[in-house]
Write a protein that holds these residues in place. Sequence first.
Motif: not given
Length: 220
Positions: A130-131, A121-124, A179-181, A170-173
């Motif tokens: 990011i979008t 969920e965090v990745a989503d 890393s989560l994916l 954005a780059a950091w996110a």
Amino acid sequence: MPRKRKVSNLMGLAVLSTLAAGPAHRYEIAARMRSWGKEHDMGVKWGSLYTVVDNLAKHGYVEVAGSERDGARPERTIYRITESGQAEMNDWTRELLSSPEPEQRRFMAGLSILMVLPPDEVADLLAQRITRLDNTIERTRAELATFEGTLSHLFLVEQDYELAMLEAEAAWARTLHTSLLDGTFPDLQAWRDWHQGIVPPEQITASTEGGTDRSQQRPD
């Protein structure tokens, strides 16, 4: 260390900088700030304008320079910046430019407790952020492009800074999202197990300077 100011609302600084360009009544002050983008740069809340101007006058930073009447409209009080207001404006600006100050950031607050949500969920959620960041970056670049060749960069420095911060975030996110994916985020499996009701083999702890452990606990 930032010093305590008699008028601490940044809108006060916006008003002072506006009146530094010349005397104005409240309507003109608001119009100038809007045209200069101060509601964006300083988080101006228009409902506070009258109170802020009154507070500046109370402390001697601005003073009444006269009044005017436009037809049948009520008489309007015209304000000008005082010598002490000029000094306060200059000192405040020097402080803002020279002294880093921790800011309360909503994103940082969310990151500090992201473990309460499952990793997927965090990745989503990061993908959504990011979008939105990318859209804001695109808009900011477009705004800057419209001023190229027509406005001195001296008046665009704050937008240039905002763009740099957005791009950095954005780059950091993206790095965290990746890393989560791809599974490279440290202790990712323990995090998943935690949300599946499995007790992790080890508790991840962080010691504070005073020696107190901040142990992760499974959320209710």
